[in-house]
Design a protein around this motif. Sequence first.
Motif, PDB file in Angstrom:
ATOM      1  N   ILE A   1      -2.013  -6.908   1.437  1.00 31.49           N
ATOM      2  CA  ILE A   1      -1.039  -5.927   0.951  1.00 31.49           C
ATOM      3  C   ILE A   1       0.294  -6.140   1.665  1.00 31.49           C
ATOM      4  O   ILE A   1       0.401  -5.951   2.874  1.00 31.49           O
ATOM      5  N   ASP A   2       1.300  -6.577   0.902  1.00 29.78           N
ATOM      6  CA  ASP A   2       2.629  -6.796   1.466  1.00 29.78           C
ATOM      7  C   ASP A   2       3.613  -5.844   0.811  1.00 29.78           C
ATOM      8  O   ASP A   2       3.297  -5.210  -0.206  1.00 29.78           O
ATOM      9  N   GLY A   3       4.804  -5.784   1.381  1.00 31.48           N
ATOM     10  CA  GLY A   3       5.833  -4.958   0.763  1.00 31.48           C
ATOM     11  C   GLY A   3       6.824  -4.443   1.778  1.00 31.48           C
ATOM     12  O   GLY A   3       6.697  -4.697   2.982  1.00 31.48           O
ATOM     13  N   TYR A   4       7.807  -3.723   1.257  1.00 25.77           N
ATOM     14  CA  TYR A   4       8.878  -3.187   2.105  1.00 25.77           C
ATOM     15  C   TYR A   4       8.340  -2.132   3.065  1.00 25.77           C
ATOM     16  O   TYR A   4       7.232  -1.625   2.882  1.00 25.77           O
ATOM     17  N   SER A   5       9.155  -1.787   4.064  1.00 25.98           N
ATOM     18  CA  SER A   5       8.717  -0.795   5.047  1.00 25.98           C
ATOM     19  C   SER A   5       8.612   0.586   4.393  1.00 25.98           C
ATOM     20  O   SER A   5       9.358   0.901   3.458  1.00 25.98           O
ATOM     21  N   SER A   6       7.666   1.364   4.869  1.00 27.58           N
ATOM     22  CA  SER A   6       7.438   2.732   4.384  1.00 27.58           C
ATOM     23  C   SER A   6       7.141   2.823   2.890  1.00 27.58           C
ATOM     24  O   SER A   6       7.584   3.747   2.220  1.00 27.58           O
ATOM     25  N   THR A   7       6.410   1.861   2.364  1.00 31.15           N
ATOM     26  CA  THR A   7       5.991   1.952   0.958  1.00 31.15           C
ATOM     27  C   THR A   7       4.578   2.519   0.869  1.00 31.15           C
ATOM     28  O   THR A   7       3.997   2.574  -0.214  1.00 31.15           O
ATOM     29  N   GLY A   8       4.010   2.885   2.017  1.00 30.80           N
ATOM     30  CA  GLY A   8       2.654   3.445   2.005  1.00 30.80           C
ATOM     31  C   GLY A   8       1.577   2.367   2.030  1.00 30.80           C
ATOM     32  O   GLY A   8       0.445   2.600   1.598  1.00 30.80           O
ATOM     33  N   LYS A   9       1.930   1.183   2.535  1.00 36.28           N
ATOM     34  CA  LYS A   9       0.951   0.079   2.590  1.00 36.28           C
ATOM     35  C   LYS A   9      -0.268   0.467   3.424  1.00 36.28           C
ATOM     36  O   LYS A   9      -1.397   0.230   3.030  1.00 36.28           O
ATOM     37  N   SER A  10      -0.007   1.070   4.593  1.00 33.76           N
ATOM     38  CA  SER A  10      -1.144   1.355   5.480  1.00 33.76           C
ATOM     39  C   SER A  10      -2.015   2.470   4.908  1.00 33.76           C
ATOM     40  O   SER A  10      -3.233   2.437   5.067  1.00 33.76           O
TER      41      SER A  10
ATOM     42  N   PHE B   1       1.885  -6.292  -3.909  1.00 31.07           N
ATOM     43  CA  PHE B   1       3.233  -6.207  -3.348  1.00 31.07           C
ATOM     44  C   PHE B   1       3.769  -4.805  -3.636  1.00 31.07           C
ATOM     45  O   PHE B   1       4.006  -4.440  -4.787  1.00 31.07           O
ATOM     46  N   MET B   2       3.925  -4.005  -2.593  1.00 30.08           N
ATOM     47  CA  MET B   2       4.314  -2.595  -2.764  1.00 30.08           C
ATOM     48  C   MET B   2       5.833  -2.413  -2.672  1.00 30.08           C
ATOM     49  O   MET B   2       6.468  -2.940  -1.757  1.00 30.08           O
ATOM     50  N   THR B   3       6.360  -1.622  -3.607  1.00 33.76           N
ATOM     51  CA  THR B   3       7.788  -1.288  -3.543  1.00 33.76           C
ATOM     52  C   THR B   3       7.977   0.198  -3.848  1.00 33.76           C
ATOM     53  O   THR B   3       7.098   0.847  -4.413  1.00 33.76           O
ATOM     54  N   ALA B   4       9.132   0.712  -3.457  1.00 34.58           N
ATOM     55  CA  ALA B   4       9.579   2.067  -3.819  1.00 34.58           C
ATOM     56  C   ALA B   4      11.053   2.089  -3.446  1.00 34.58           C
ATOM     57  O   ALA B   4      11.500   1.246  -2.649  1.00 34.58           O
ATOM     58  N   SER B   5      11.817   3.026  -4.000  1.00 34.56           N
ATOM     59  CA  SER B   5      13.253   3.023  -3.720  1.00 34.56           C
ATOM     60  C   SER B   5      13.490   3.304  -2.225  1.00 34.56           C
ATOM     61  O   SER B   5      12.685   3.988  -1.585  1.00 34.56           O
TER      62      SER B   5
END
Length: 230
Positions: A8-17, A149-153
């Motif tokens: 699980i990859d993605g920007y910081s604070s996208t709720g990956k963990s 790949f997780m994203t959010a604004s």
Amino acid sequence: MKKITIAIDGYSSTGKSTIAKQLAKALGYVYVDTGAMYRAVTLYAIRKGFVSETSEDFDSLIAALPNINLKFVHNEKLGFSEMYLNDENIEKEIRTLAVSSQVSKVAAVKEVRTKLVEMQKAMGKEKGIVMDGRDIGSVVFPDAEFKVFMTASPETRAHRRYKELLDRGDDVTFDEVLKNVRSRDHIDSTRKESPLILSKDAIEFDNSDMGLIEQFERMHNYALRIIEKQ
Ligand code: DC
């Protein structure tokens, strides 16, 4: 049933963990938060005076890498593993804005990445693992069966992180947090060493307007379908 590797990859604070922990629990897999490892090295570097807001001494940090011992210790009460640096529990300290504001610089150092990636590959040898980070699907486990790949604004993510920090009693402003989110996005995606990229075989997941239950159900179903096919 055959076990798979979930990256699980993605920007910081996208709720990956959050999603990674839920998936690991539901599937009986091990969860590894690689961001905690980069944060632990950063905390060490701050304490030794190798990095600060105004200076960087990466040569000294690289020379000190063999003295940095990292391990995850499972906390039965909390139900997840906590990060230890040279036998000290540093789980709380690594989540502060002081560490967040230095971590992207430290994570861009090639020798730091080599050391941590080697540890991460060893942890995933037996599969049955959910690992989150920035380079898990691209570098650590390029053969992972399920890549997300997780994203959010940036604003959505800053709100989430701001609330988390306030709940913990940290004295921060929303603007500071938003600035940190944007600056980490920039450094993490433009650095030379293993930048954050959307791998061709990853599914992109934007959760700006999605609740936690819906998100979990979708991801869990996806994972189960892939596991069944093995
Ligand atoms: O996931 P996090 O916000 O705790 O990660 C902290 C920082 O560590 C993030 O800004 C980028 C870096 N990182 C990385 O470069 N590679 C990883 N696999 C995980 C985190």
